[in-house]
Design a protein around this motif. Structure first.
Motif, PDB file in Angstrom:
ATOM      1  N   THR A  50       0.874  -1.131   0.026  1.00  0.00           N
ATOM      2  CA  THR A  50      -0.126  -0.049  -0.129  1.00  0.00           C
ATOM      3  C   THR A  50       0.895   1.258   0.010  1.00  0.00           C
ATOM      4  O   THR A  50       0.693   2.112  -0.732  1.00  0.00           O
ATOM      5  CB  THR A  50      -0.908  -0.074   1.284  1.00  0.00           C
ATOM      6  OG1 THR A  50      -1.669  -1.169   1.106  1.00  0.00           O
ATOM      7  CG2 THR A  50      -1.872   1.137   1.236  1.00  0.00           C
ATOM      8  N   MET A  51       2.057   1.375   0.720  1.00  0.00           N
ATOM      9  CA  MET A  51       2.858   2.335   0.940  1.00  0.00           C
ATOM     10  C   MET A  51       3.455   2.653  -0.433  1.00  0.00           C
ATOM     11  O   MET A  51       3.529   3.785  -0.980  1.00  0.00           O
ATOM     12  CB  MET A  51       4.017   2.392   1.901  1.00  0.00           C
ATOM     13  CG  MET A  51       3.084   2.463   3.228  1.00  0.00           C
ATOM     14  SD  MET A  51       4.285   2.621   4.638  1.00  0.00           S
ATOM     15  CE  MET A  51       5.461   1.059   4.614  1.00  0.00           C
ATOM     16  N   TRP A  52       3.749   1.602  -1.089  1.00  0.00           N
ATOM     17  CA  TRP A  52       4.727   1.813  -2.392  1.00  0.00           C
ATOM     18  C   TRP A  52       3.580   2.013  -3.507  1.00  0.00           C
ATOM     19  O   TRP A  52       3.759   3.152  -4.095  1.00  0.00           O
ATOM     20  CB  TRP A  52       4.961   0.248  -3.040  1.00  0.00           C
ATOM     21  CG  TRP A  52       5.762   0.218  -4.437  1.00  0.00           C
ATOM     22  CD1 TRP A  52       7.159   0.690  -4.702  1.00  0.00           C
ATOM     23  CD2 TRP A  52       4.924  -0.122  -5.462  1.00  0.00           C
ATOM     24  NE1 TRP A  52       6.989   0.458  -5.999  1.00  0.00           N
ATOM     25  CE2 TRP A  52       5.843   0.119  -6.556  1.00  0.00           C
ATOM     26  CE3 TRP A  52       3.581  -0.516  -5.704  1.00  0.00           C
ATOM     27  CZ2 TRP A  52       5.679  -0.114  -7.748  1.00  0.00           C
ATOM     28  CZ3 TRP A  52       3.382  -0.751  -7.145  1.00  0.00           C
ATOM     29  CH2 TRP A  52       4.402  -0.677  -8.065  1.00  0.00           C
ATOM     30  N   LEU A  53       2.425   1.684  -3.525  1.00  0.00           N
ATOM     31  CA  LEU A  53       1.281   2.268  -4.517  1.00  0.00           C
ATOM     32  C   LEU A  53       0.994   3.498  -4.338  1.00  0.00           C
ATOM     33  O   LEU A  53       0.619   4.195  -5.078  1.00  0.00           O
ATOM     34  CB  LEU A  53       0.093   1.111  -4.380  1.00  0.00           C
ATOM     35  CG  LEU A  53      -0.688   1.272  -5.523  1.00  0.00           C
ATOM     36  CD1 LEU A  53       0.029   1.053  -6.794  1.00  0.00           C
ATOM     37  CD2 LEU A  53      -1.950   0.117  -5.587  1.00  0.00           C
ATOM     38  N   ALA A  54       0.960   4.050  -2.804  1.00  0.00           N
ATOM     39  CA  ALA A  54       0.714   5.173  -2.370  1.00  0.00           C
ATOM     40  C   ALA A  54       1.635   6.241  -3.183  1.00  0.00           C
ATOM     41  O   ALA A  54       1.207   7.333  -3.841  1.00  0.00           O
ATOM     42  CB  ALA A  54       0.406   5.563  -1.152  1.00  0.00           C
ATOM     43  N   SER A  55       2.888   5.937  -3.247  1.00  0.00           N
ATOM     44  CA  SER A  55       3.919   6.796  -3.669  1.00  0.00           C
ATOM     45  C   SER A  55       3.893   6.839  -5.099  1.00  0.00           C
ATOM     46  O   SER A  55       4.066   7.906  -5.713  1.00  0.00           O
ATOM     47  CB  SER A  55       5.207   6.006  -3.133  1.00  0.00           C
ATOM     48  OG  SER A  55       6.504   6.696  -3.864  1.00  0.00           O
ATOM     49  N   VAL A  56       3.537   5.845  -5.722  1.00  0.00           N
ATOM     50  CA  VAL A  56       3.761   5.695  -7.063  1.00  0.00           C
ATOM     51  C   VAL A  56       2.355   6.457  -7.675  1.00  0.00           C
ATOM     52  O   VAL A  56       2.384   7.167  -8.732  1.00  0.00           O
ATOM     53  CB  VAL A  56       3.491   4.153  -7.738  1.00  0.00           C
ATOM     54  CG1 VAL A  56       3.041   4.193  -9.051  1.00  0.00           C
ATOM     55  CG2 VAL A  56       4.570   3.378  -7.514  1.00  0.00           C
ATOM     56  N   SER A  57       1.162   6.328  -7.013  1.00  0.00           N
ATOM     57  CA  SER A  57       0.075   7.031  -7.292  1.00  0.00           C
ATOM     58  C   SER A  57       0.169   8.326  -7.144  1.00  0.00           C
ATOM     59  O   SER A  57      -0.324   9.159  -7.975  1.00  0.00           O
ATOM     60  CB  SER A  57      -1.297   6.472  -6.778  1.00  0.00           C
ATOM     61  OG  SER A  57      -1.491   5.174  -6.808  1.00  0.00           O
ATOM     62  N   ALA A  58       0.715   8.830  -5.940  1.00  0.00           N
ATOM     63  CA  ALA A  58       0.827  10.392  -5.720  1.00  0.00           C
ATOM     64  C   ALA A  58       1.666  11.008  -6.737  1.00  0.00           C
ATOM     65  O   ALA A  58       1.559  12.237  -7.340  1.00  0.00           O
ATOM     66  CB  ALA A  58       1.700  10.406  -4.312  1.00  0.00           C
ATOM     67  N   ALA A  59       2.897  10.248  -7.385  1.00  0.00           N
ATOM     68  CA  ALA A  59       3.593  10.942  -8.318  1.00  0.00           C
ATOM     69  C   ALA A  59       2.864  11.218  -9.849  1.00  0.00           C
ATOM     70  O   ALA A  59       3.243  11.903 -10.197  1.00  0.00           O
ATOM     71  CB  ALA A  59       4.798  10.030  -8.486  1.00  0.00           C
ATOM     72  N   ARG A  60       1.932  10.460  -9.777  1.00  0.00           N
ATOM     73  CA  ARG A  60       1.028  10.678 -10.952  1.00  0.00           C
ATOM     74  C   ARG A  60      -0.084  11.593 -10.825  1.00  0.00           C
ATOM     75  O   ARG A  60      -1.122  11.622 -11.478  1.00  0.00           O
ATOM     76  CB  ARG A  60       0.542   9.333 -11.590  1.00  0.00           C
ATOM     77  CG  ARG A  60       1.560   8.463 -12.104  1.00  0.00           C
ATOM     78  CD  ARG A  60       1.872   8.954 -13.527  1.00  0.00           C
ATOM     79  NE  ARG A  60       0.705   9.083 -14.471  1.00  0.00           N
ATOM     80  CZ  ARG A  60       0.153   7.785 -15.158  1.00  0.00           C
ATOM     81  NH1 ARG A  60       0.858   6.791 -14.985  1.00  0.00           N
ATOM     82  NH2 ARG A  60      -0.857   7.985 -15.825  1.00  0.00           N
ATOM     83  N   GLY A  61      -0.321  12.325  -9.744  1.00  0.00           N
ATOM     84  CA  GLY A  61      -1.236  12.956  -9.060  1.00  0.00           C
ATOM     85  C   GLY A  61      -2.569  12.283  -8.757  1.00  0.00           C
ATOM     86  O   GLY A  61      -3.613  12.833  -8.877  1.00  0.00           O
TER      87      GLY A  61
END
Length: 147
Positions: free
Chosen positions: A117-128
């Motif tokens: 979840t933390m990894w996906l949150a980081s990836v998703s935040a980078a894409r707005g």
């Protein structure tokens, strides 16, 4: 059995438990088609709760590969990231399918939900497309609970 929760869209949460039937795999691919048909970027967090859920049904690997090959362009264009959580005993075996290399989409295999979840949150935040981890973890708890 495969269950989905789209309440966190653009994040699709999925949980699979036990052996998957050919019909369930067809339904899963149909669900993917509907998510891609939205034309909106999204992420997926899939939890395979046991070793049975990590296996394709008889003949299913070829069918899934064909579907993903025919939809590879849409996956590359629309999928922000793919995190898959598997039992620790399956990490090495599941790592052979490198979705990141196949579709040029950030993708990782994890053995722990919080890390995924933390990894996906980081990836998703980078894409707005920020992900609220607390909401995701609550939804996953409900989704992964045996029905």
């Amino acid at each position: 059995m495969i269950r989905h929760d789209l309440s966190q869209w653009p994040l699709v949460l999925s949980a699979a438990r036990g052996s998957i039937s050919p019909e369930e795999q067809l339904a899963f691919l149909s669900d993917w088609t509907s998510w891609l048909d939205r034309g909106e970027p999204f992420s997926t967090l899939r939890v395979l709760t046991d070793l049975g859920a990590t296996k394709h049904p008889e003949g299913g690997a070829t069918e899934a590969r064909t579907w993903f090959q025919s939809n590879g362009g849409r996956i590359k264009r629309l999928v922000i990231g793919m995190a898959t959580v598997v039992p620790i005993a399956a990490v090495k075996e599941m790592s052979w399918m490198n979705a990141e290399r196949l579709y040029d989409v950030p993708a990782q295999i994890f053995d722990e939900v919080n890390e995924a979840t933390m990894w996906l949150a980081s990836v998703s935040a980078a894409r707005g497309k920020p992900v609220h981890m607390g909401h995701v973890l609550r939804s996953l708890t409900d989704l992964c609970r045996p029905s």
